[in-house]
Scaffold this motif. Structure first.
Motif, PDB file in Angstrom:
ATOM      1  N   LEU A  35      -1.208   9.581  -5.752  1.00  0.00           N
ATOM      2  CA  LEU A  35      -2.617   9.197  -5.698  1.00  0.00           C
ATOM      3  C   LEU A  35      -3.463  10.063  -6.622  1.00  0.00           C
ATOM      4  N   ASN A  36      -3.132  11.327  -6.719  1.00  0.00           N
ATOM      5  CA  ASN A  36      -3.869  12.219  -7.614  1.00  0.00           C
ATOM      6  C   ASN A  36      -3.644  11.818  -9.075  1.00  0.00           C
ATOM      7  N   ASN A  37      -2.413  11.461  -9.416  1.00  0.00           N
ATOM      8  CA  ASN A  37      -2.088  11.115 -10.804  1.00  0.00           C
ATOM      9  C   ASN A  37      -2.602   9.741 -11.206  1.00  0.00           C
ATOM     10  N   LYS A  38      -2.543   8.769 -10.300  1.00  0.00           N
ATOM     11  CA  LYS A  38      -2.874   7.382 -10.640  1.00  0.00           C
ATOM     12  C   LYS A  38      -4.215   6.922 -10.096  1.00  0.00           C
ATOM     13  N   GLY A  39      -4.847   7.712  -9.247  1.00  0.00           N
ATOM     14  CA  GLY A  39      -6.108   7.288  -8.655  1.00  0.00           C
ATOM     15  C   GLY A  39      -5.862   6.383  -7.461  1.00  0.00           C
ATOM     16  N   THR A  40      -6.782   5.505  -7.209  1.00  0.00           N
ATOM     17  CA  THR A  40      -6.684   4.596  -6.079  1.00  0.00           C
ATOM     18  C   THR A  40      -5.515   3.638  -6.278  1.00  0.00           C
ATOM     19  N   LEU A  41      -4.696   3.503  -5.228  1.00  0.00           N
ATOM     20  CA  LEU A  41      -3.534   2.609  -5.280  1.00  0.00           C
ATOM     21  C   LEU A  41      -3.486   1.731  -4.046  1.00  0.00           C
ATOM     22  N   ARG A  42      -3.026   0.529  -4.239  1.00  0.00           N
ATOM     23  CA  ARG A  42      -2.770  -0.352  -3.111  1.00  0.00           C
ATOM     24  C   ARG A  42      -1.429   0.048  -2.496  1.00  0.00           C
ATOM     25  N   TYR A  43      -1.214  -0.386  -1.262  1.00  0.00           N
ATOM     26  CA  TYR A  43      -0.018  -0.003  -0.508  1.00  0.00           C
ATOM     27  C   TYR A  43       1.265  -0.290  -1.294  1.00  0.00           C
ATOM     28  N   ASN A  44       1.425  -1.509  -1.789  1.00  0.00           N
ATOM     29  CA  ASN A  44       2.671  -1.868  -2.488  1.00  0.00           C
ATOM     30  C   ASN A  44       2.832  -1.133  -3.811  1.00  0.00           C
ATOM     31  N   GLU A  45       1.730  -0.840  -4.496  1.00  0.00           N
ATOM     32  CA  GLU A  45       1.812  -0.042  -5.724  1.00  0.00           C
ATOM     33  C   GLU A  45       2.321   1.358  -5.396  1.00  0.00           C
ATOM     34  N   LEU A  46       1.807   1.911  -4.330  1.00  0.00           N
ATOM     35  CA  LEU A  46       2.231   3.243  -3.898  1.00  0.00           C
ATOM     36  C   LEU A  46       3.700   3.225  -3.491  1.00  0.00           C
ATOM     37  N   ARG A  47       4.108   2.217  -2.750  1.00  0.00           N
ATOM     38  CA  ARG A  47       5.502   2.116  -2.316  1.00  0.00           C
ATOM     39  C   ARG A  47       6.449   2.045  -3.511  1.00  0.00           C
ATOM     40  N   ARG A  48       6.077   1.324  -4.559  1.00  0.00           N
ATOM     41  CA  ARG A  48       6.920   1.224  -5.755  1.00  0.00           C
ATOM     42  C   ARG A  48       7.058   2.564  -6.468  1.00  0.00           C
ATOM     43  N   LYS A  49       6.060   3.405  -6.369  1.00  0.00           N
ATOM     44  CA  LYS A  49       6.110   4.719  -7.017  1.00  0.00           C
ATOM     45  C   LYS A  49       7.006   5.702  -6.265  1.00  0.00           C
ATOM     46  N   LEU A  50       7.305   5.413  -5.009  1.00  0.00           N
ATOM     47  CA  LEU A  50       8.093   6.313  -4.169  1.00  0.00           C
ATOM     48  C   LEU A  50       9.471   5.707  -3.939  1.00  0.00           C
ATOM     49  N   ASP A  51      10.371   5.990  -4.827  1.00  0.00           N
ATOM     50  CA  ASP A  51      11.704   5.412  -4.776  1.00  0.00           C
ATOM     51  C   ASP A  51      12.425   5.791  -3.481  1.00  0.00           C
ATOM     52  N   GLY A  52      12.779   4.779  -2.706  1.00  0.00           N
ATOM     53  CA  GLY A  52      13.571   5.006  -1.505  1.00  0.00           C
ATOM     54  C   GLY A  52      12.781   5.121  -0.214  1.00  0.00           C
ATOM     55  N   VAL A  53      11.462   5.059  -0.274  1.00  0.00           N
ATOM     56  CA  VAL A  53      10.677   5.181   0.953  1.00  0.00           C
ATOM     57  C   VAL A  53      10.735   3.862   1.726  1.00  0.00           C
ATOM     58  N   SER A  54      10.887   3.963   3.035  1.00  0.00           N
ATOM     59  CA  SER A  54      10.851   2.767   3.880  1.00  0.00           C
ATOM     60  C   SER A  54       9.398   2.460   4.233  1.00  0.00           C
TER      61      SER A  54
END
Length: 109
Positions: A35-54
């Motif tokens: 969030l600090n690097n990319k700013g505001t993110l939607r849930y699915n955008e954030l999930r894609r950035k976190l490889d392997g998170v359920s």
């Protein structure tokens, strides 16, 4: 050795232990960094950035970070509902500390 009131483990409430409980956990640091690097993110955008998170782990970590005041959850009543996450001023003050910790970790690798 001079003892201070911050010496662990004898303190009933250790400030370092509290800090680690807020940012500890498998995904919390990764979430605030994304969030600090990319700013505001939607849930699915954030999930894609976190490889392997359920979904369960991400939802739980987001809820804890929101409760601890590090992130803000913005819900827009649209169809479908849009939810966005961003950092708070408290989180922004934490980032230089995490960057210093990252520098220390890099020096140990």
């Amino acid at each position: 050795m001079i003892e201070t009131h911050y010496d662990c483990p004898c303190m009933e409430k250790c400030p370092l232990n509290h800090a680690m409980s807020v940012i500890g956990g498998k995904w919390k640091v990764q979430i605030v960094c994304a969030l600090n690097n990319k700013g505001t993110l939607r849930y699915n955008e954030l999930r894609r950035k976190l490889d392997g998170v359920s979904n369960a782990a991400l939802a739980n970590a987001l809820k804890e970070l929101e409760n601890d005041g590090l992130i803000i959850r913005h819900e827009y009543l649209e169809v479908p509902v849009r939810v966005e996450y961003s950092t708070t001023e408290l989180c922004d003050r934490l980032m230089p500390i995490l960057e210093s910790l990252s520098d220390w970790g890099e020096s140990q690798m």
